[in-house]
Design a protein around this motif. Sequence first.
Motif, PDB file in Angstrom:
ATOM      1  N   VAL A  39      66.283 -30.631  31.797  1.00  0.00           N
ATOM      2  CA  VAL A  39      65.738 -29.394  32.368  1.00  0.00           C
ATOM      3  C   VAL A  39      65.517 -28.372  31.257  1.00  0.00           C
ATOM      4  CG1 VAL A  39      66.251 -27.459  33.911  1.00  0.00           C
ATOM      5  CG2 VAL A  39      66.830 -29.792  34.604  1.00  0.00           C
ATOM      6  N   ASP A  40      64.364 -27.707  31.276  1.00  0.00           N
ATOM      7  CA  ASP A  40      64.066 -26.668  30.290  1.00  0.00           C
ATOM      8  C   ASP A  40      64.494 -25.276  30.771  1.00  0.00           C
ATOM      9  OD1 ASP A  40      62.618 -28.448  28.456  1.00  0.00           O
ATOM     10  OD2 ASP A  40      61.141 -28.549  30.075  1.00  0.00           O
ATOM     11  N   THR A  41      64.323 -25.031  32.080  1.00  0.00           N
ATOM     12  CA  THR A  41      64.629 -23.712  32.648  1.00  0.00           C
ATOM     13  C   THR A  41      65.444 -23.886  33.921  1.00  0.00           C
ATOM     14  OG1 THR A  41      62.500 -22.887  31.834  1.00  0.00           O
ATOM     15  CG2 THR A  41      63.645 -21.531  33.463  1.00  0.00           C
ATOM     16  N   VAL A  42      66.485 -23.079  34.072  1.00  0.00           N
ATOM     17  CA  VAL A  42      67.292 -23.074  35.296  1.00  0.00           C
ATOM     18  C   VAL A  42      67.035 -21.770  36.036  1.00  0.00           C
ATOM     19  CG1 VAL A  42      69.601 -23.144  36.294  1.00  0.00           C
ATOM     20  CG2 VAL A  42      69.086 -24.514  34.271  1.00  0.00           C
ATOM     21  N   LEU A  43      66.488 -21.865  37.246  1.00  0.00           N
ATOM     22  CA  LEU A  43      66.267 -20.691  38.087  1.00  0.00           C
ATOM     23  C   LEU A  43      67.490 -20.491  38.969  1.00  0.00           C
ATOM     24  CD1 LEU A  43      62.576 -21.282  39.264  1.00  0.00           C
ATOM     25  CD2 LEU A  43      63.383 -19.958  37.299  1.00  0.00           C
TER      26      LEU A  43
END
Length: 379
Positions: free
Chosen positions: A138-142
Motif C-alpha cells: 500500500v502506498d497511501t493509508v486513508l
Amino acid sequence: MFDAASVPSSPVSSSSSSLLDTPGSPLAAYGWTDELAEQFAPFAEAGLTPARVVRVDRGQCDAVLVDPGTGELCTVRADTRPVADADMINCACTGDWAAVDLAARPMTAVAALLPRSTAIIRKVAGKRSDGQILAANVDTVLIAASLAAEPDLGRIERFLALAWESGAEPVVVLTKADLVHDAEFIRADVEAAAPGVTVLVVSAETGEGVDALRACIPGTTAFIGQSGVGKSTLTNVLAGAEVMAVQQARAVDQKGRHTTTARELTALPGGGVLIDTPGLREVGLYGGEGVALAFADIAELAESCRFHDCGHASEPGCAVQEALADGTLPERRMESYRKLQRENDWIASRSDARLATARVKKWKAVTKSMRAAGGTVKW
C-alpha cells in the motif's frame, strides 16, 4: 511452498516476456512495475503467472492476472494454502503480488508471494500478541473518521501509528461533512493531533472534497477506520460504481453496521487501486516506530530535554514537561502517547519471549536428534 532460489536465472522466454512488459501490460492498471517484473523473472521461467490478490477468504483468493490466451485481464480463484502461514502475517493478503500456477490441480494455486514493499499489520484482538496483516503493498493509508459524531482524537492517533508503521503515507479523511456546520473547526483539532499529515473534509453526498481526495491517492490506497464512517460509500464514489455494499449508520448513535466482511481491492477509473477494509473495532499496535512518527511533535520536544534518556516525568530540564505546563502540548495527547508506548513495550516483550521459546524448542529438537544418532551434544 515454491522456492524461488531453485529457479534458474536464465533470461525470460519470449512467451513469458509479454506478461511482464510494463507499462504495456494490462496488469499495470493494478500497479505492475518494471521493478516487480524484474523480481518476477525467475517465477516466469518456472512457468508461473504474475497476479495481484484482490480478495482473500477461506483459504482461497481472487487474483487478477493477464489471461495467457487472450492477453486481457481476468480474475481467477486460487488456492492460498501453499503459502499459508500460521502467524497470519506471511500468508496471502489483499494487495499481495503473487506467482500463480495456472496448471495446478485440482485448482489454480498461489505458489509464492513477491516481497512486500509495505504492510499494514495490527495486533490480533484480545490478549494475544500475534500480528494480523490487513493489506499489503500500500502506498497511501486513508484513515476515515465520521463527522456525524465528534471524532475520537486518541483513536485517530492510534490509526496514524498503525499507518506510519506500515511504511505507507497516512491521510486523514473526515467524512460526512454535509451533516455538520463546523467541519473546519474540527479539522483544525484533528490537524493538531496529526502533525505533518494531510487532513481532508469530504462528503460523498455533496461531492465536497472528493476531487482533493482523488489527488491524494495515486498507486495503491487502503481505507481503514471503524464501521459506519463511510469507507465503502467513498469507495463507490471513487470507483464510479456500486462496487461495495453499504448500509446506513444507526441514527441514534451513528454507530456503523458491520457491512464489509472482507478486504477487497478495486481498480479506479482514473488510475490506481483502492482496498476497502472491514471496520476495525480494536486497533492494537504491533510494535515498531509508528508511535514515534505519529507523535513527531513530542519527539521533537524531547530533543531539547537536558537528559537524552529523559522519561518526561520529573526530570529537571524536561522540555516535554515544560510544554505540558504552558499548554503547548495538551495533556490528552501526552496521555495518548504514553498509552501507545506502553502497548509497544508490551508487544516487544512478548515478541522477545516468543523468540526465546522458539530457540529453546529448536535446541531441544537438535539435542534429541543427536542423541538418537549416538552423537555428543556440546553447548
